[in-house]
Design a protein around this motif. Structure first.
Motif, PDB file in Angstrom:
ATOM      1  N   GLU A  56      10.691  -8.045 -17.292  1.00  0.00           N
ATOM      2  CA  GLU A  56      11.312  -9.366 -17.286  1.00  0.00           C
ATOM      3  C   GLU A  56      10.689 -10.229 -16.198  1.00  0.00           C
ATOM      4  N   CYS A  59      11.674 -16.117 -14.116  1.00  0.00           N
ATOM      5  CA  CYS A  59      12.347 -17.217 -14.841  1.00  0.00           C
ATOM      6  C   CYS A  59      13.316 -16.663 -15.887  1.00  0.00           C
ATOM      7  N   ALA A  60      12.885 -15.617 -16.578  1.00  0.00           N
ATOM      8  CA  ALA A  60      13.750 -15.005 -17.590  1.00  0.00           C
ATOM      9  C   ALA A  60      14.979 -14.377 -16.943  1.00  0.00           C
ATOM     10  N   ARG A  62      16.467 -15.387 -14.171  1.00  0.00           N
ATOM     11  CA  ARG A  62      17.395 -16.463 -13.794  1.00  0.00           C
ATOM     12  C   ARG A  62      18.128 -17.007 -15.017  1.00  0.00           C
ATOM     13  N   ALA A  63      17.416 -17.143 -16.127  1.00  0.00           N
ATOM     14  CA  ALA A  63      18.054 -17.627 -17.350  1.00  0.00           C
ATOM     15  C   ALA A  63      19.099 -16.630 -17.855  1.00  0.00           C
ATOM     16  N   ARG A  64      18.771 -15.346 -17.769  1.00  0.00           N
ATOM     17  CA  ARG A  64      19.722 -14.308 -18.210  1.00  0.00           C
ATOM     18  C   ARG A  64      20.995 -14.361 -17.365  1.00  0.00           C
ATOM     19  N   ARG A  66      22.223 -16.893 -15.644  1.00  0.00           N
ATOM     20  CA  ARG A  66      23.015 -18.098 -15.938  1.00  0.00           C
ATOM     21  C   ARG A  66      23.821 -17.930 -17.225  1.00  0.00           C
ATOM     22  N   ALA A  67      23.209 -17.319 -18.235  1.00  0.00           N
ATOM     23  CA  ALA A  67      23.932 -17.091 -19.498  1.00  0.00           C
ATOM     24  C   ALA A  67      25.083 -16.109 -19.291  1.00  0.00           C
TER      25      ALA A  67
END
Length: 455
Positions: A56, A59-60, A62-64, A66-67
């Motif tokens: 991972e 950026c991925a 951080r996106a995970r 946040r979701a």
């Protein structure tokens, strides 16, 4: 071991450790200056530096996170509880500068808007608010910004920080320090035993008894992963004697019961794995080691604690846990009945205790001079000060933290984390260990880390 993205692990462990070094997080004058920095570090950890899963990108990751935060019930419950604690800052008691003496003389502590959460004193309430502003983001960071390995590593770093705290406590006792960090204490504080950075023995005792259970859990987890870590058993031994050195009867019962469970489960787990021709020798060695541990415990136990332990009996323990024959429990119960939904705000019991005693016809001469600001039953004090709504938020968060273990056969390491949590909850029935930010942080973070152990 540490990975490239282990900054999140270091930050979370450092925040939990810091709460213990600022006088156990029990003194608001020390906690207020550092709290904003600790919260900023935790927010940065969650949104900027989360650990990455294999393959991972940053950026991925951080996106995970946040979701996950958007969907997390723990996050929403934490936000709800913090919002509940924030309202009293604008809905304070009608008297402009309430204190216990003024209220006893007739000052009006009622809220301007009685249907909303309120507090009697903003500065006192701020202390409790800061506990949870630090603790709940720590829980969120552990649950959403760390991997399973990161969660175990956080607990291990906290354990080794505990060794340093215990060493400080032993040193202070050996050198007859007047107080934590060799600070001079007031007459009231001096009448209560202190240990290490904790100004109250039962807070320190619960903290080190919990660390004993966590060190044992990490050792068992290492065995299950074929990573033998005898150093963790050394740390557990240090915590065992640190808990005794606090001179807390509750800590003595807590750490002794945990140690007995450790010996029993370890023997049950290892004995079947021993070759048949070695089992008699193994059993004999186990009994010898257990006997030596008991003998050493009796020898090193402080004399005043030994005297108190001799006086322990089941009826006294039950009386302390239930609060029978103690005015604190009756007074706190009546205060809660006056404010059932939202309570009377952080440390509101300290301000409303004497007026309520007078109202109930209780003798004010029996008012406890040292420690009288506490109910000596944390669960009832949280209920009286934050009502059924606030207490319900906390219970719901705890249940969600242990929910992943439901329906699964727990490993020994998971079992010890749960034993540690239950022990702390029982200690809080008979005293006030959870009035320390450090104990609260250790309790919630250990439960948040439970998914890092195998089932």
């Amino acid at each position: 071991m540490f990975r490239r993205d282990s900054l999140a692990v270091i930050v979370v462990a450092a925040v939990v450790a810091a709460t213990a070094w600022v006088f156990g997080g029990a003194r608001g004058d020390w906690l207020r200056p550092v709290a904003p920095g600790l919260v900023a570090l935790l927010v940065g950890t969650v949104f900027c530096w989360p650990q990455r899963h294999p393959g991972e990108s940053a950026c991925a990751a951080r996106a995970r996170v946040r979701a996950e935060l958007w969907r997390s019930k723990i996050v929403w419950l934490s936000c709800g509880f913090l919002a509940l604690l924030a309202v009293p800052f604008v809905n304070v008691g009608l008297c402009p500068a309430c204190d216990a003496a003024q209220i006893a003389q007739g000052a009006d502590p009622r809220a301007a808007y009685p249907f909303l959460p309120f507090c009697v004193c903003r500065m006192s309430h701020l202390g409790v608010f800061l506990w949870f502003v630090i603790v709940l983001p720590s829980v969120i960071a552990v649950r959403h910004a760390l991997t399973d390995e990161g969660r175990r590593l956080v607990l291990e770093l906290i354990v080794w920080n505990g060794v340093a705290l215990a060493a400080l406590g032993f040193m202070q006792n050996a050198l007859d320090a007047p107080g934590p960090f060799w600070c001079n204490l007031s007459d009231g504080e001096r009448s209560v035993c202190f240990f290490s950075t904790f100004g109250y023995s039962n807070m320190a005792g619960t903290y080190f008894a919990m660390l004993f259970g966590l060190a044992v859990a990490l050792w068992h987890d290492g065995r299950e992963r074929c990573r033998r870590r005898p150093s963790l058993l050394i740390a557990a031994g240090i915590f065992f004697f640190a808990a005794l050195e606090t001179r807390s009867r509750a800590a003595f019962l807590f750490v002794t019961a945990t140690a007995l469970i450790f010996f029993a489960l370890t023997f049950i787990r290892l004995f079947p794995q021993t070759p048949r021709h070695c089992r008699i020798a193994t059993g004999a060695c186990g009994l010898v080691v257990f006997g030596l541990c008991v003998a050493i415990t009796v020898v090193v136990m402080p004399k005043d604690l030994r005297a108190e332990v001799r006086q322990l009996d089941v009826s006294k323990v039950i009386c302390r846990l239930t609060g029978r024959n103690q005015y604190h429990v009756r007074v706190a119960s009546e205060i809660w009945k006056d404010h059932p939904l939202f309570g009377c705000g952080g440390w509101g019991y300290a301000y409303l205790c004497a007026p309520k005693m007078k109202e109930l016809g209780l003798d004010l001469d029996s008012l406890q001079k040292t420690g009288g600001i506490n109910v000596h039953n944390d669960h009832l004090q949280f209920l009286a000060e934050h009502g059924i709504v606030g207490f319900g938020f906390l219970v719901a968060i705890v249940l969600l933290l242990v929910k992943p273990m439901a329906g699964r056969y727990p490993s020994i390491s998971v079992l010890f984390v749960l034993v540690t949590a239950v022990g702390a909850i029982l200690c809080a029935l008979g005293d006030c260990p959870f009035r320390s930010c450090a104990v609260l942080a250790l309790f919630f973070v250990s439960l948040a880390s439970i998914t890092g152990f195998g089932s």
